[in-house]
Design a protein around this motif. Structure first.
Motif, mmCIF file in Angstrom:
data_model
loop_
_atom_site.group_PDB
_atom_site.id
_atom_site.type_symbol
_atom_site.label_atom_id
_atom_site.label_comp_id
_atom_site.label_asym_id
_atom_site.label_seq_id
_atom_site.Cartn_x
_atom_site.Cartn_y
_atom_site.Cartn_z
ATOM 1 N N LYS A 230 19.708 52.344 51.333
ATOM 2 C CA LYS A 230 18.844 52.516 50.171
ATOM 3 C C LYS A 230 17.386 52.736 50.602
ATOM 4 O O LYS A 230 16.710 53.656 50.136
ATOM 5 C CB LYS A 230 18.952 51.265 49.291
ATOM 6 C CG LYS A 230 18.620 51.548 47.842
ATOM 7 C CD LYS A 230 18.885 50.311 47.005
ATOM 8 C CE LYS A 230 17.976 50.298 45.805
ATOM 9 N NZ LYS A 230 17.803 48.960 45.242
ATOM 10 N N MET A 231 16.944 51.888 51.525
ATOM 11 C CA MET A 231 15.573 52.010 52.011
ATOM 12 C C MET A 231 15.336 53.349 52.685
ATOM 13 O O MET A 231 14.346 54.044 52.445
ATOM 14 C CB MET A 231 15.252 50.879 53.004
ATOM 15 C CG MET A 231 14.928 49.553 52.355
ATOM 16 S SD MET A 231 13.452 49.627 51.329
ATOM 17 C CE MET A 231 12.186 49.560 52.586
ATOM 18 N N THR A 234 15.255 56.115 50.041
ATOM 19 C CA THR A 234 14.244 56.099 48.986
ATOM 20 C C THR A 234 12.840 55.832 49.514
ATOM 21 O O THR A 234 11.860 56.344 48.984
ATOM 22 C CB THR A 234 14.564 55.013 47.928
ATOM 23 O OG1 THR A 234 14.691 53.760 48.605
ATOM 24 C CG2 THR A 234 15.830 55.335 47.186
ATOM 25 N N ASN A 235 12.764 55.048 50.589
ATOM 26 C CA ASN A 235 11.444 54.634 51.012
ATOM 27 C C ASN A 235 11.349 54.485 52.535
ATOM 28 O O ASN A 235 11.094 53.392 53.041
ATOM 29 C CB ASN A 235 11.128 53.293 50.327
ATOM 30 C CG ASN A 235 9.665 52.951 50.464
ATOM 31 O OD1 ASN A 235 8.855 53.789 50.855
ATOM 32 N ND2 ASN A 235 9.332 51.706 50.178
ATOM 33 N N LYS A 237 10.189 54.349 56.325
ATOM 34 C CA LYS A 237 8.891 53.940 56.856
ATOM 35 C C LYS A 237 8.309 55.016 57.758
ATOM 36 O O LYS A 237 7.109 55.159 57.886
ATOM 37 C CB LYS A 237 9.039 52.641 57.659
ATOM 38 C CG LYS A 237 9.400 51.452 56.784
ATOM 39 C CD LYS A 237 9.364 50.164 57.584
ATOM 40 C CE LYS A 237 9.902 48.990 56.778
ATOM 41 N NZ LYS A 237 11.357 49.086 56.551
ATOM 42 N N GLN A 242 11.474 60.617 56.856
ATOM 43 C CA GLN A 242 11.153 61.195 55.554
ATOM 44 C C GLN A 242 11.366 62.712 55.569
ATOM 45 O O GLN A 242 12.037 63.277 54.709
ATOM 46 C CB GLN A 242 9.680 60.883 55.242
ATOM 47 C CG GLN A 242 9.100 61.667 54.087
ATOM 48 C CD GLN A 242 8.984 60.820 52.850
ATOM 49 O OE1 GLN A 242 8.638 59.641 52.918
ATOM 50 N NE2 GLN A 242 9.300 61.391 51.709
#
Lengths: 250, 285
Positions: A230-231, A234-235, A237, A242
């Motif tokens: 999930k991390m 969606t997010n 680091k 990304q």
């Protein structure tokens, strides 16, 4: 305790370093996805866990890899025993050119188990686990090569389950399959999670998102980021993660 | 003339050239076999098969030579098959890739091209003299085994190489040892190729004359060999012996013996083809 643990692992093929100081912990009964562009070392890294790289003449490894706390590259370890514990499913379905029945019991046969009753039971149980039983129960004596690609891959999974491993390594298990067969394999991975620790290499980002609990992103032999799926999706680091998951490269 | 026309012309020209070459080979073979059949076919009867050689061409037969050939074939198979297959398995599956392995590999291929009479001399010295086998069947079969060993090794390695790597990986990943992988997967999957190579090598051995003459096989054998230590003759030597005689009758005998020898090798090649087709159908990737 973690099921699988890699500490400061470096891998060299001759003069080329293909894995650079990778450390990762994998928890019991989870699905971990290895993602990354082609040539990033994720398949090589996966194959460290059942020592399939040992057959490459120029292969050299540094660091430590553990299963349940014991070093699998220890000289005392018998690699045949290790592989009964850590099964593997390959990218291209690779059933043996034998009957369906013989394919499933191969692992038991090489362990010297001959009792027909045990073998029959294992065949039924493994094929049911791999969601293949209903399709093949009347033709167990037919050649495995007559099955479709998707069925062959589920047979390969059944064959792996038959020796009761605790870890299953999957090297892009659905990439050679059509979407429906691919969905079936994904479903299977999801169901197997409760009993097995699964590590899966995949090129398919959606697949990683659907089946895995944690995701590890590899780039140029390095482990860039390992976090809950999930991390990662969606997010993330790291900027490279990304860029990769949003499809900016890879 | 435009270029596509020119290309088609070249294409046709090569096609007819190819047809010519093929026909030439086949025609030569047909003339040879036809000639032999005309000369020798009438002479073949049961007596010819079961008689001993004789000074009288009409009474002479090939029994000792035929039995000798069968003995040589059997013994050569017993000696060369286990040696050849084991060596091939070692080289292909166990041997590490090193400079030594490369040298070994090139040498094995080279050995297949060494003239057979050299093997005869080697056999004479090692098996005949040093090991004291003399001119026995065993000495002959050992010599021929050396001769065909490279052929068996090379063809077995090719057959093993043809098994997809994915099968080997699957077997290893299931926890199989090297030997289990070889015996459960590689050998069954490559059986067709291996057996074909062996049979073709044996049919080469059956036709060899020179090395057997060198180690002292006899031209005239008035008995049927009954054990590996017996002296012997074989069909090619019998043929050679008859051909070199002045009387016309022996030339006919030689033609008849050639027919029998050809039958033996054709049967062997036939078995090889049958097995290859049968196993190719069974194992497909």
């Amino acid at each position: 305790m973690n099921k699988l643990e890699a500490r400061n692992v470096n891998v060299f093929y001759g003069p080329n370093q293909v894995i650079k100081d990778v450390s990762i912990s994998i928890k019991k009964n989870t699905v971990t996805a290895f993602i990354g562009p082609s040539g990033c070392g994720k398949s090589t890294f996966l194959r460290l866990f059942n020592r399939m790289n040992d057959y490459i003449d120029i292969f050299k490894m540094e660091g430590r890899i553990e299963i349940d706390g014991s070093d699998i590259y220890d000289k005392q370890i018998r690699v045949e025993e290790l592989r009964k514990q850590i099964g593997m499913v390959f990218q291209k379905p690779n059933p043996f050119p034998k009957t369906i029945y013989e394919n499933v019991i191969y692992g038991l046969r090489i362990q010297g188990i001959k009792d027909k009753k045990i073998l029959d039971e294992v065949v039924e149980k493994s094929l049911k686990q791999a969601a293949l039983w209903e399709e093949v129960k009347d033709k167990l004596k037919n050649s495995a090569l007559a099955l479709s690609g998707g069925q062959q891959q589920r047979l390969c999974i059944a064959r792996t389950l038959a020796v009761a491993p605790t870890v299953i390594l999957m090297d892009e298990p659905a990439s050679a399959l059509d979407p429906i067969s691919s969905a079936k394999v994904e479903e299977l991975i999801y169901e197997l999670k409760s009993q097995y620790t699964i590590v899966i290499v995949t090129h398919n980002m959606q697949q990683a998102g659907r089946v895995s609990d944690t995701t590890a992103f590899f780039y140029m032999g390095e482990l860039v980021e390992h976090d809950s799926t999930k991390m990662i999706f969606t997010n993330p680091k790291n900027e490279r993660t990304q860029n990769y998951i949003t499809g900016r490269f890879g | 003339m435009n270029s596509s026309k020119k290309n088609r012309l070249k294409d046709n020209a090569f096609k007819y050239f190819g047809i010519g070459c093929t026909t030439f080979g086949l025609a030569m073979l047909a003339i040879f076999i036809g000639n032999i059949l005309i000369e020798g076919f009438a002479r073949i009867d049961w007596d010819f098969i079961t008689n001993f050689p004789s000074r009288n061409p009409d009474k002479a037969g090939i029994l000792p030579a035929l039995i000798g050939t069968l003995w040589i074939m059997g013994l050569t198979a017993i000696i060369s098959i286990p040696l050849g297959i084991s060596a091939a398995i070692y080289l292909e599956e166990y041997g590490k890739k090193s400079r030594l392995a490369n040298v070994l590999e090139i040498n094995i291929s080279n050995l297949a091209g060494v003239p057979s009479i050299i093997y005869g001399l080697l056999g004479l010295e090692i098996f005949g003299r040093i090991m004291g086998m003399g001119g026995s069947l065993l000495a002959g079969a050992s010599t021929l085994s050396l001769l065909i060993l490279p052929i068996i090794i090379v063809s077995t390695r090719e057959a093993l190489k043809a098994v997809p790597k994915s099968i080997k990986e699957a077997s290893f990943a299931m926890g199989a040892s090297k030997w289990q992988t070889i015996s459960y997967q590689l050998l069954p999957a490559s059986f067709g190729g291996i057996i074909t190579g062996i049979i073709l090598a044996l049919s080469r051995a059956v036709g060899e004359t020179a090395p057997l003459i060198v180690i002292g096989a006899l031209a005239y054998v008035p008995f049927v060999p009954s054990s590996p230590t017996d002296e012997f003759s074989v069909l090619p030597i019998q043929i050679f012996n008859w051909i070199s005689r002045p009387q016309k009758g022996f030339a006919i005998n030689a033609a008849s013996a050639i027919i029998v020898l050809l039958m033996v090798t054709f049967v062997l090649n036939g078995i090889a083809m049958y097995l290859r087709n049968k196993w190719q159908k069974k194992v497909q990737w």
